[in-house]
Design an enzyme around this catalytic site. Sequence first.
Site, short mmCIF file in Angstrom:
data_model
loop_
_atom_site.label_atom_id
_atom_site.label_comp_id
_atom_site.label_asym_id
_atom_site.label_seq_id
_atom_site.Cartn_x
_atom_site.Cartn_y
_atom_site.Cartn_z
N ARG A 189 67.16 61.67 12.40
CA ARG A 189 66.30 60.99 13.39
C ARG A 189 65.47 59.91 12.71
O ARG A 189 65.31 58.80 13.24
CB ARG A 189 65.40 62.03 14.07
N TYR A 243 56.66 57.70 11.96
CA TYR A 243 57.75 57.03 11.25
C TYR A 243 57.30 55.76 10.54
O TYR A 243 58.06 54.83 10.37
CB TYR A 243 58.88 56.69 12.23
N ARG A 280 66.15 64.80 18.83
CA ARG A 280 65.59 65.84 17.96
C ARG A 280 66.58 66.98 17.80
O ARG A 280 67.36 67.27 18.70
CB ARG A 280 64.29 66.39 18.54
N LYS A 293 59.56 68.26 24.16
CA LYS A 293 58.27 68.30 23.47
C LYS A 293 57.15 67.70 24.31
O LYS A 293 56.05 68.24 24.38
CB LYS A 293 58.39 67.57 22.14
N HIS A 311 58.87 59.16 22.45
CA HIS A 311 57.45 59.25 22.13
C HIS A 311 56.61 58.77 23.32
O HIS A 311 57.06 57.96 24.13
CB HIS A 311 57.11 58.41 20.90
#
Length: 389
Positions: free
Chosen positions: A330, A363, A208, A249, A353
């Site tokens: 990304r 995505y 990211r 994140k 993720h």
Amino acid sequence: MALRRSRGDGGLHWDENRQRWIATANLGFDPSGKRIVKRGSGKTKTEAKNKLKEVLRDHEDGLAIAPTNYTVKDAMNDWLAYGLAGLDPSTLATTMLLTEKHVIPSLGARKLRDLSAEDVDRWLATKAKTLSTRTLQSIHSYLNRAVKRAMARDKVKRNVVELCSVPQGRAGRPSKALTFAQADAVLRGAEGTSMHAYIVLALLTGARTEELRALTWGHVFLKGKPDADPPQPPHIAVWRSVRKSGDTKTRKSRRTLALPARCVEALWQQFEDQGWDRLAADEKWEEHGLVFSSAVGKPLDAANVRRAFRQALKDVDGIDADEWTPRELRHSFVSLLSDRGVPLEVISRLVGHSGTAVTEEVYRKQIRPVIQTGAVAMDGIFGTDPRRP
């Protein structure tokens, strides 16, 4: 000289100093024995009586402050001043910008007590013509939280914003992914620019932009660890981000990624170029240990990266630099891996993720839509129909 009030007016008198009619009502005594008196004022007798009725209604509802002087703008400003403690500065700036641009101009003058669900519905419907669904959700949330705060402080009886649903807004700009040919052109076109290593790393590792901006040389291992058991190839430790907490994140976003050879080469060049920048800056250099920094070592913000990224792409054939953003590198990473048949589970781990469901949701346009495994296997088992020409 004060005018004698008419019969039936109750507690109503003219205040010579204020030049207004004052309507009063005695509501008995409080626990300490003090008389409870409520007042309403106006330029006319009728206005004063109506104001008193509002005050009495507030008293019956248990509200501490009469709503006649408390507007939606007051509630929003109170929430902005005291209800956002601990937020990241960039989040705070965005919240204030959206509130001052979309909430206060439209609803700010409305008395909070008079704000109705219909008012909020009409406001959202109007905003839906120009704003995305995500922005609508944000401004609805801001208004909801401000009114909820006001309600907790006895300034309104209920929160009508909670009764209103957020409509579908305008479709946002869909994220795109570079094709292999475009990605190759971007990598070649970015050579020699200040963004070369950044672009190579983002496109070939899927990190990211918030992770790359926080990446330090202490988390870069360009020689790997050949003496480890088992030996470790060149890699980066994606353990930080530019978020206020410094954490990534999610927990699973904290990951260690092996570096493709092209990334290793680009990072060695970045290390050398930054050394020259350090010498040129001399005493102006600020050492933060960052892999990607300004010419004097300062951290980059999102605008810095976006501007430099588009500048690096401006001469790439077949690419309109203004139509691309750094985060789409990304997306391109996911798309290129999917096109090569890399399993979704592997892609999910690489991009950090928490599970494949998140990868599919975020995505879905970049992931190969047709699952071919079964068809390929069955063709191998049964072949094609020999009766077909």
